[in-house]
Write a protein that holds these residues in place. Sequence first.
Motif, mmCIF file in Angstrom:
data_model
loop_
_atom_site.group_PDB
_atom_site.id
_atom_site.type_symbol
_atom_site.label_atom_id
_atom_site.label_comp_id
_atom_site.label_asym_id
_atom_site.label_seq_id
_atom_site.Cartn_x
_atom_site.Cartn_y
_atom_site.Cartn_z
ATOM 1 N N ARG A 1 3.532 -2.309 -1.109
ATOM 2 C CA ARG A 1 3.402 -1.975 0.312
ATOM 3 C C ARG A 1 1.936 -1.769 0.693
ATOM 4 O O ARG A 1 1.488 -2.225 1.746
ATOM 5 C CB ARG A 1 4.217 -0.730 0.650
ATOM 6 C CG ARG A 1 5.692 -0.978 0.653
ATOM 7 C CD ARG A 1 6.457 0.265 0.999
ATOM 8 N NE ARG A 1 7.889 0.010 0.841
ATOM 9 C CZ ARG A 1 8.786 0.934 0.686
ATOM 10 N NH1 ARG A 1 8.423 2.214 0.660
ATOM 11 N NH2 ARG A 1 10.051 0.623 0.551
ATOM 12 N N THR B 1 7.690 -2.157 -3.946
ATOM 13 C CA THR B 1 7.244 -0.898 -4.535
ATOM 14 C C THR B 1 6.150 -0.306 -3.647
ATOM 15 O O THR B 1 5.640 -0.961 -2.729
ATOM 16 C CB THR B 1 6.686 -1.133 -5.950
ATOM 17 O OG1 THR B 1 5.510 -1.938 -5.852
ATOM 18 C CG2 THR B 1 7.712 -1.812 -6.848
ATOM 19 N N GLY B 2 5.750 0.904 -3.943
ATOM 20 C CA GLY B 2 4.689 1.556 -3.170
ATOM 21 C C GLY B 2 3.373 0.795 -3.234
ATOM 22 O O GLY B 2 2.671 0.644 -2.231
#
Length: 135
Positions: free
Chosen positions: A50, A46-47
């Motif tokens: 990351r 997921t963002g």
Amino acid sequence: MPLSVFTKISLLYLVRSAARIVSLMLLFLIIGFVAMEGFPNPRELTGVERLLGIAFVVMTAGLAVGWWRELAGGILILGGFFSFMGIEYVSSGDAGMGGMFILFPLAGVLYLVFWQLTRRTRSPRADARGGPPPS
């Protein structure tokens, strides 16, 4: 009471050795974890994961850089650590980490302490280029 030259040198080696031992221990732990688990697939993250990964890579890079450049290593470690903690807190509302995680800022602080202790103080009359003061 002022410290003798030998006491100062011993203190410097103690601080640098402690920073290097902690960073080496963490690097071995990270290498072992990667060897056992492998690298995560960036497309599956997921963002937030990351961003956490980037902060972790910055901390890990600081562990290695600190062996040669204590100031840069300490800044990378602490910057990555506080970024990681901030992202974790904002995303989950909890920044609770395991006991080993506290070793990252310990290594960063030790690198910065060593850098501070070995920093050369400049004379206020010294030339802007770092040369000796004019006579």
